[in-house]
Design an enzyme around this catalytic site. Structure first.
Site, mmCIF file in Angstrom:
data_model
loop_
_atom_site.group_PDB
_atom_site.id
_atom_site.type_symbol
_atom_site.label_atom_id
_atom_site.label_comp_id
_atom_site.label_asym_id
_atom_site.label_seq_id
_atom_site.Cartn_x
_atom_site.Cartn_y
_atom_site.Cartn_z
ATOM 1 N N ARG A 47 7.860 28.714 -2.894
ATOM 2 C CA ARG A 47 8.621 27.543 -3.358
ATOM 3 C C ARG A 47 8.313 26.317 -2.505
ATOM 4 O O ARG A 47 8.202 25.203 -3.024
ATOM 5 C CB ARG A 47 10.122 27.877 -3.345
ATOM 6 C CG ARG A 47 11.007 26.752 -3.845
ATOM 7 C CD ARG A 47 12.457 27.211 -4.081
ATOM 8 N NE ARG A 47 13.344 26.054 -4.224
ATOM 9 C CZ ARG A 47 14.318 25.717 -3.365
ATOM 10 N NH1 ARG A 47 14.573 26.498 -2.320
ATOM 11 N NH2 ARG A 47 15.029 24.636 -3.549
ATOM 12 N N HIS A 51 6.974 22.920 -4.118
ATOM 13 C CA HIS A 51 7.714 21.651 -4.046
ATOM 14 C C HIS A 51 6.979 20.584 -3.241
ATOM 15 O O HIS A 51 7.141 19.389 -3.500
ATOM 16 C CB HIS A 51 9.126 21.885 -3.489
ATOM 17 C CG HIS A 51 10.091 22.379 -4.510
ATOM 18 N ND1 HIS A 51 11.434 22.124 -4.476
ATOM 19 C CD2 HIS A 51 9.886 23.106 -5.641
ATOM 20 C CE1 HIS A 51 12.028 22.691 -5.529
ATOM 21 N NE2 HIS A 51 11.114 23.297 -6.238
ATOM 22 N N HIS A 175 8.441 32.802 -11.063
ATOM 23 C CA HIS A 175 9.850 33.203 -11.012
ATOM 24 C C HIS A 175 10.034 34.708 -11.104
ATOM 25 O O HIS A 175 11.158 35.192 -11.066
ATOM 26 C CB HIS A 175 10.661 32.481 -12.089
ATOM 27 C CG HIS A 175 10.998 31.074 -11.712
ATOM 28 N ND1 HIS A 175 11.576 30.173 -12.570
ATOM 29 C CD2 HIS A 175 10.854 30.410 -10.530
ATOM 30 C CE1 HIS A 175 11.764 29.016 -11.944
ATOM 31 N NE2 HIS A 175 11.316 29.137 -10.712
ATOM 32 N N TRP A 191 15.442 36.797 -10.786
ATOM 33 C CA TRP A 191 14.974 36.885 -12.173
ATOM 34 C C TRP A 191 14.637 38.332 -12.533
ATOM 35 O O TRP A 191 14.814 38.739 -13.663
ATOM 36 C CB TRP A 191 13.728 36.020 -12.358
ATOM 37 C CG TRP A 191 13.985 34.559 -12.346
ATOM 38 C CD1 TRP A 191 14.191 33.764 -13.455
ATOM 39 C CD2 TRP A 191 14.052 33.672 -11.213
ATOM 40 N NE1 TRP A 191 14.379 32.460 -13.066
ATOM 41 C CE2 TRP A 191 14.298 32.375 -11.709
ATOM 42 C CE3 TRP A 191 13.924 33.844 -9.834
ATOM 43 C CZ2 TRP A 191 14.417 31.251 -10.884
ATOM 44 C CZ3 TRP A 191 14.050 32.739 -9.002
ATOM 45 C CH2 TRP A 191 14.296 31.463 -9.516
HETATM 46 C C1 HEM Z 1 13.351 29.171 -7.171
HETATM 47 C C2 HEM Z 1 13.794 25.857 -10.673
HETATM 48 C C3 HEM Z 1 9.024 26.123 -11.496
HETATM 49 C C4 HEM Z 1 8.552 29.070 -7.709
HETATM 50 C C5 HEM Z 1 13.870 28.239 -8.020
HETATM 51 C C6 HEM Z 1 15.254 27.879 -8.110
HETATM 52 C C7 HEM Z 1 15.384 26.957 -9.095
HETATM 53 C C8 HEM Z 1 14.075 26.727 -9.642
HETATM 54 C C9 HEM Z 1 16.674 26.290 -9.564
HETATM 55 C C10 HEM Z 1 16.359 28.466 -7.228
HETATM 56 C C11 HEM Z 1 16.357 27.811 -5.837
HETATM 57 C C12 HEM Z 1 17.403 28.449 -4.952
HETATM 58 O O1 HEM Z 1 18.586 28.396 -5.329
HETATM 59 O O2 HEM Z 1 17.051 28.986 -3.895
HETATM 60 C C13 HEM Z 1 12.542 25.683 -11.227
HETATM 61 C C14 HEM Z 1 12.273 24.887 -12.419
HETATM 62 C C15 HEM Z 1 10.937 24.986 -12.666
HETATM 63 C C16 HEM Z 1 10.368 25.829 -11.624
HETATM 64 C C17 HEM Z 1 13.317 24.104 -13.192
HETATM 65 C C18 HEM Z 1 10.113 24.402 -13.779
HETATM 66 C C19 HEM Z 1 10.591 24.087 -14.964
HETATM 67 C C20 HEM Z 1 8.477 26.843 -10.466
HETATM 68 C C21 HEM Z 1 7.062 26.946 -10.192
HETATM 69 C C22 HEM Z 1 6.926 27.768 -9.112
HETATM 70 C C23 HEM Z 1 8.262 28.192 -8.725
HETATM 71 C C24 HEM Z 1 5.966 26.216 -10.975
HETATM 72 C C25 HEM Z 1 5.680 28.205 -8.387
HETATM 73 C C26 HEM Z 1 4.458 28.201 -8.907
HETATM 74 C C27 HEM Z 1 9.822 29.448 -7.326
HETATM 75 C C28 HEM Z 1 10.100 30.533 -6.403
HETATM 76 C C29 HEM Z 1 11.500 30.565 -6.254
HETATM 77 C C30 HEM Z 1 12.019 29.495 -7.079
HETATM 78 C C31 HEM Z 1 9.087 31.473 -5.774
HETATM 79 C C32 HEM Z 1 12.314 31.553 -5.406
HETATM 80 C C33 HEM Z 1 12.640 30.951 -4.059
HETATM 81 C C34 HEM Z 1 13.453 31.878 -3.186
HETATM 82 O O3 HEM Z 1 13.578 33.083 -3.469
HETATM 83 O O4 HEM Z 1 13.975 31.392 -2.167
HETATM 84 N N1 HEM Z 1 13.167 27.522 -8.974
HETATM 85 N N2 HEM Z 1 11.372 26.232 -10.796
HETATM 86 N N3 HEM Z 1 9.164 27.590 -9.546
HETATM 87 N N4 HEM Z 1 10.986 28.868 -7.732
HETATM 88 FE FE1 HEM Z 1 11.194 27.607 -9.304
#
Ligand code: HEM
Length: 283
Positions: A47, A51, A175, A191
């Site tokens: 993440r 970001h 995700h 997820w």
């Molecule tokens: C986690 C939104 C696309 C990788 C999250 C979280 C949200 C989110 C709300 C939870 C954050 C938290 O509460 O810790 C989105 C939205 C996306 C998107 C709206 C696109 C429409 C992506 C992309 C990647 C990604 C493109 C990587 C290529 C991750 C990962 C987590 C995460 C690995 C887990 C982080 C953790 O476990 O601490 N995302 N995301 N996301 N996202 Fe996304």
């Protein structure tokens, strides 16, 4: 006389070899940690890399991983970056051990090492990002996606970076990793049932489980019938929108194709806006 080597850095009397393999090894060594989430910092590092990179705007070349501007206000305090201070701080000892690496290279490399370390594909990665000195270089806010929105928003955000529908779906497959935290995004739960293994399970679950709105005080999210797994509104758009859904079906059936498409798209994401010196070799 000898030409200076691009991979070497003069520091007083000694010359330090920039050993990216050693940095990769150091990142691998900090991934697994008992007591943090599901036992790995891997998802958090993925993440961070995303970001740091996902602010890119192809129209004017601003944003992207180059500069590592998330160290500074206002970017470090954006709501969308909540929790990433943790990711940045666990990398500090590695930055201290290898001071010649830029933060921007370190953050993107850590996403690559995390994907690979959790069983994902090899991601082409090369160094060359240069840190900016202050927050005046932060990109405009509001460029990262908003999970409460629809397909049009997803397309606006990712086409601004230069991605097409298929790449948007492939990237969203990340995700399969990690989880949401109420104190970071307001959402809760992972997820998938295997949040520290990179796989195509996210796509299979999207199609094969029944997702219903969660009844709670928090923001709209979806849950499966065990109430332990989740999908964001933006995740659900990938099966509601016919053009996106085609690729969800493809990746649910064909994990090899997902790995290969994810590797290309993630590699490109991490390089958006970066100018590499000629003939930079992948490590
Ligand atoms: C986690 C939104 C696309 C990788 C999250 C979280 C949200 C989110 C709300 C939870 C954050 C938290 O509460 O810790 C989105 C939205 C996306 C998107 C709206 C696109 C429409 C992506 C992309 C990647 C990604 C493109 C990587 C290529 C991750 C990962 C987590 C995460 C690995 C887990 C982080 C953790 O476990 O601490 N995302 N995301 N996301 N996202 Fe996304």
């Amino acid at each position: 006389s000898e030409m200076p080597q691009p991979a070497a850095l003069a520091t007083g009397q000694t010359t330090v070899k920039k050993d990216y393999g050693a940095v990769k090894k150091a990142i691998e060594d900090i991934l697994d940690v008992e007591g943090y989430d599901d036992g790995s910092y891997g998802p958090l590092l993925v993440r961070l890399a995303w970001h740091a990179s996902g602010t890119f705007d192809k129209a004017d070349g601003t944003g992207g991983s180059n500069g590592a501007t998330m160290r500074f206000e206002p970017e470090c305090s954006w709501g969308s970056n909540a929790g990433l201070d943790k990711a940045r701080s666990i990398l500090e000892p590695i930055k201290a051990k290898f001071p010649w690496i830029s933060y921007a290279d370190l953050w993107t490399l850590s996403g690559v090492v995390a994907v690979e370390g959790m069983g994902g594909p090899t991601i082409p990665w090369r160094p060359g990002r240069v840190d900016k000195p202050s927050g005046v270089h932060c990109p405009a806010g509001g460029r990262l996606p908003d999970a409460s929105k629809g397909a049009q928003h997803i397309r606006e955000v990712f086409s601004r970076m230069g991605f097409n529908d298929q790449e948007m779906v492939a990237l969203s497959g990340a995700h399969t990793l990690g989880r949401c935290h109420t104190d970071r995004s307001g959402y809760v739960n992972p997820w998938t049932n295997a949040p520290t293994t990179f796989s195509n399970l996210y796509f299979q679950d999207l199609l094969n489980k029944k997702w219903t709105p969660k009844k709670w005080d928090g923001p709209l999210q979806y849950e499966d019938n065990t109430k332990t797994l989740m999908m964001l509104p933006t995740d659900m758009e990938l099966i509601k929108d016919k053009k996106f859904r085609k690729y969800v079906e493809l990746y649910a059936k064909n994990e090899e194709q997902f790995f290969s498409d994810f590797a290309s798209a993630f590699s490109r994401l991490l390089e958006l806006g970066v100018q590499f010196p000629a003939a930079t070799v992948a490590v």
